[in-house]
Design a protein around this motif. Structure first.
Motif, short mmCIF file in Angstrom:
data_model
loop_
_atom_site.label_atom_id
_atom_site.label_comp_id
_atom_site.label_asym_id
_atom_site.label_seq_id
_atom_site.Cartn_x
_atom_site.Cartn_y
_atom_site.Cartn_z
N ASP A 207 0.80 -1.22 0.00
CA ASP A 207 0.00 0.00 0.00
C ASP A 207 0.84 1.27 0.00
O ASP A 207 0.29 2.37 -0.14
N GLY A 208 2.15 1.15 0.18
CA GLY A 208 3.00 2.33 0.23
C GLY A 208 2.85 3.13 1.50
O GLY A 208 3.46 4.19 1.67
N ALA A 209 2.02 2.64 2.40
CA ALA A 209 1.78 3.31 3.68
C ALA A 209 1.18 2.29 4.63
O ALA A 209 0.76 1.20 4.22
N LEU A 210 1.13 2.65 5.89
CA LEU A 210 0.53 1.78 6.88
C LEU A 210 -0.72 2.46 7.42
O LEU A 210 -0.65 3.49 8.09
N ASP A 211 -1.88 1.89 7.06
CA ASP A 211 -3.15 2.45 7.50
C ASP A 211 -4.10 1.31 7.83
O ASP A 211 -3.67 0.17 8.05
N ASP A 212 -5.40 1.58 7.86
CA ASP A 212 -6.38 0.56 8.25
C ASP A 212 -6.40 -0.63 7.29
O ASP A 212 -6.84 -1.72 7.66
N ARG A 213 -5.91 -0.44 6.06
CA ARG A 213 -5.87 -1.56 5.12
C ARG A 213 -4.90 -2.64 5.57
O ARG A 213 -4.99 -3.79 5.12
N GLY A 214 -3.98 -2.29 6.45
CA GLY A 214 -3.05 -3.28 6.98
C GLY A 214 -3.73 -4.38 7.75
O GLY A 214 -3.19 -5.49 7.87
N LEU A 215 -4.92 -4.10 8.29
CA LEU A 215 -5.65 -5.12 9.04
C LEU A 215 -5.99 -6.31 8.15
O LEU A 215 -5.86 -7.46 8.56
N ASP A 216 -6.42 -6.04 6.92
CA ASP A 216 -6.76 -7.13 6.00
C ASP A 216 -5.53 -7.98 5.68
O ASP A 216 -5.62 -9.21 5.62
N THR A 217 -4.39 -7.33 5.51
CA THR A 217 -3.15 -8.07 5.22
C THR A 217 -2.78 -8.98 6.38
O THR A 217 -2.41 -10.14 6.20
N VAL A 218 -2.87 -8.44 7.59
CA VAL A 218 -2.54 -9.23 8.78
C VAL A 218 -3.50 -10.40 8.93
O VAL A 218 -3.09 -11.53 9.25
N LEU A 219 -4.78 -10.16 8.72
CA LEU A 219 -5.76 -11.24 8.87
C LEU A 219 -5.56 -12.33 7.82
O LEU A 219 -5.72 -13.52 8.12
N GLN A 220 -5.20 -11.96 6.60
CA GLN A 220 -4.92 -12.96 5.58
C GLN A 220 -3.70 -13.80 5.95
O GLN A 220 -3.68 -15.02 5.75
N GLU A 221 -2.68 -13.14 6.50
CA GLU A 221 -1.49 -13.87 6.95
C GLU A 221 -1.85 -14.83 8.07
O GLU A 221 -1.38 -15.97 8.11
N LYS A 223 -4.78 -16.20 8.69
CA LYS A 223 -5.56 -17.32 8.17
C LYS A 223 -4.66 -18.37 7.53
O LYS A 223 -4.88 -19.57 7.70
N ALA A 224 -3.65 -17.91 6.80
CA ALA A 224 -2.73 -18.85 6.15
C ALA A 224 -1.95 -19.65 7.19
O ALA A 224 -1.76 -20.86 7.06
N VAL A 225 -1.49 -18.97 8.25
CA VAL A 225 -0.72 -19.64 9.30
C VAL A 225 -1.58 -20.65 10.04
O VAL A 225 -1.16 -21.79 10.30
#
Length: 550
Positions: A207-221, A223-225
């Motif tokens: 995203d080029g920045a750290l904002d609320d969209r980071g929550l989706d990235t963390v949750l996807q990670e 789920k994979a783990v």
């Protein structure tokens, strides 16, 4: 880190010479051990051996400045540790062995050398620490070793890693304030430090920045783990009470506990609920209810596949159970759905007692757990479950899901019509509920789907007549498995569970099949059978149906 570090310090002061530190986070474990070494004796060394790098000093800064031996053989490495400790018996060095669980599992010589070395180090200041991903310790070493588990990082630890990553990444733009960073760290619970840092970094790069969209990235990670753990799986929490027809008594019980995991409930003096057992006839909505609880309480939903817990290697099944429980407690508060819990005993005594040990571990944890993990266990075959499974203390309540009443069948049919973008008011739902006596929710859903396929093939919209024919073609479980269903219902009548629906006295107990008598208002537009608008058409008897139509 403090908890595990304090425990290791205590064992070192008690002169325990062999500690097995269970973790997959080697680097984090080394950092903890270096903190222990530095606080205990800054002049001591932290010597690490593995099969690739051999002996290295992990002390920061390196302490002792001693030349270290060079060997890649595990047996020789133990001999060298013995020599180093004997030369300086007063030094309080820590010797860390990586990958040794592989060597002691297949080589009795290594087990013997390790046991002898641990006994000799008791008379020196040095100690031996084995970092392993499993807590399975050979029988020969259990008398001399203690096992310490390194838990997954807490939210404050993950928050510190997030702050450090932001500070060390040049040019990163962050729109997260204090609450946003705390929320992102909380979302990463259940990940190791390396996994969390990878998810944070991925969010920054993408995203080029750290904002609320980071929550989706963390949750996807996450789920994979969790999926890679083998037995646990994240489930989306999209269902609401409106998606579940009937079961009003069960819904009321859940609604009363909707705020059970809040700070207000704790302040009020209420304990977090332990769990719920859902017993009943297949297809009556047990699994759907488990999904609905996660949505109603707005909690993560984890599904534990009991069948996937069992492995072929010795100790593998118990290790999978331990990992699954640890992950669930780390993600807590959450809902843990144990689907078909009776599968845990499916192997009986033919697996060397593994199923009993796995089942016993789950039951003991359910009884003694303090983490806010709400367990929802579903079962079809109550006869396969030992009596102690369903006793109070493990579950707050046991509900039985019976054949739906006529009112519940109306609700279920309406739910599935709405899910497929059809207005229930356009159908004679009352009539459909009357002719579907003995159907479970899954059979009603499939009948709706079958009727829609039939109408779709004729390039028109579905009508009541299509649903009628689909219902009449279906042989419900209540007829094909009449004896099994009656056995389950007799279990409820013995008072062993609470009915999930109110007014059970209105339920048709006859066990008759559906559609023995039909009273169709053929003059009602849109409600008759197929093509009733054409002169001379009557209700056609479905293939394979032998009942009489009146």
């Amino acid at each position: 880190m403090a908890g595990v570090g304090d425990e290791i310090r205590l064992y070192l002061r008690a002169r325990v010479a062999l500690i097995v530190l269970v973790t997959i986070e080697e680097q984090r474990a080394i950092e903890i051990l270096d903190d222990v070494r530095r606080e205990r004796d800054p002049s001591a060394d932290l010597v690490v051996w593995d099969i690739a790098e051999h002996f290295t000093s992990a002390a920061r800064p390196p302490a002792g400045h001693r030349p270290l031996p060079e060997t890649g053989d595990p047996g020789t490495a133990l001999d060298k540790i013995k020599e180093l400790a004997a030369k300086s018996p007063d030094r309080r060095d820590l010797y860390v062995l990586k990958d040794f669980h592989e060597f002691w599992a297949r080589d009795p010589r290594i087990r013997r050398k390790l046991k002898t070395l641990a006994q000799q180090l008791v008379y020196t200041g040095a100690s031996l620490i084995v970092i392993a991903p499993t807590r399975t310790v050979p029988v020969e070493l259990r008398n001399d070793a203690v096992v310490v588990e390194l838990p997954l990082p807490t939210a404050p630890q993950l928050r510190a890693e997030l702050d450090a990553l932001i500070d060390s990444t040049a040019g990163v733009r962050t729109q997260l304030g204090e609450p946003g960073r705390a929320k992102l760290a909380q979302a990463a619970l259940g990940l190791t430090v390396a996994q969390a840092k990878r998810a944070f970094a991925k969010a920054i790069v993408r995203d080029g920045a750290l904002d609320d969209r980071g929550l989706d990235t963390v949750l996807q990670e996450k789920k994979a783990v969790v999926r890679e753990s083998g037995a646990l799986e994240f489930h989306p929490v999209e269902e609401s009470p409106d998606d579940v027809g009937g079961l009003d008594a069960l819904k009321r019980w859940l609604t009363l506990r909707e705020r059970a995991f809040s700070a207000e409930a704790t302040t009020y003096g209420l304990p977090a609920p332990k769990g719920l057992a859902l017993i009943g006839i297949p297809g009556t909505g047990k699994s759907l209810t488990a999904k609905m609880i996660g949505g109603l309480w707005r909690l993560p939903l984890l599904r534990l596949d009991v069948g996937a817990l069992f492995g072929s290697l010795v100790g593998e099944s118990e290790e999978r159970v331990r990992l699954a429980i640890q992950l669930a407690e780390t993600v807590a508060p959450c809902v843990l759905w144990i689907d078909e819990i009776e599968k845990a005993l499916a192997a009986g005594g033919l697996d060397g007692g593994t199923s009993q040990r796995v089942f016993g571990t789950i039951l003991t944890w359910m009884q003694e757990k303090t983490a806010p993990v709400f367990v929802v266990a579903t079962a079809n075959d109550v006869a396969a479950m030992p009596p102690e499974t369903l006793r109070r203390g493990r579950f707050d309540e046991v509900f039985f899901l019976d054949l739906p009443t006529e009112r519940e069948r109306r609700e279920i049919i309406a739910v599935h019509l709405r899910k497929r973008r059809r207005d229930p008011e356009a159908f004679d739902v009352h009539h459909l509920a009357q002719i579907s006596d003995g159907f479970v929710g899954a059979e009603l859903e499939q009948s709706v789907i079958d009727a829609m396929y039939h109408a779709f093939a004729e390039d028109r919209d579905v009508r009541t007549a299509d649903l009628t024919e689909a219902l009449l073609r279906t042989v419900p479980l209540s007829r094909s498995q009449r004896e099994v269903i009656e056995h389950l219902r007799a279990w409820l009548r013995q008072g062993r569970a609470q009915p999930a629906s109110t007014a059970p006295d209105r339920r048709d107990q006859s066990g008759r099949g559906p559609g023995l008598e039909l009273d169709l208002d053929l003059d009602r537009p849109g409600d008759g059978p197929r093509d009733l608008d054409r002169p001379g058409d009557g209700l056609r008897e479905p293939d394979g149906w032998g009942g009489e139509l009146h």
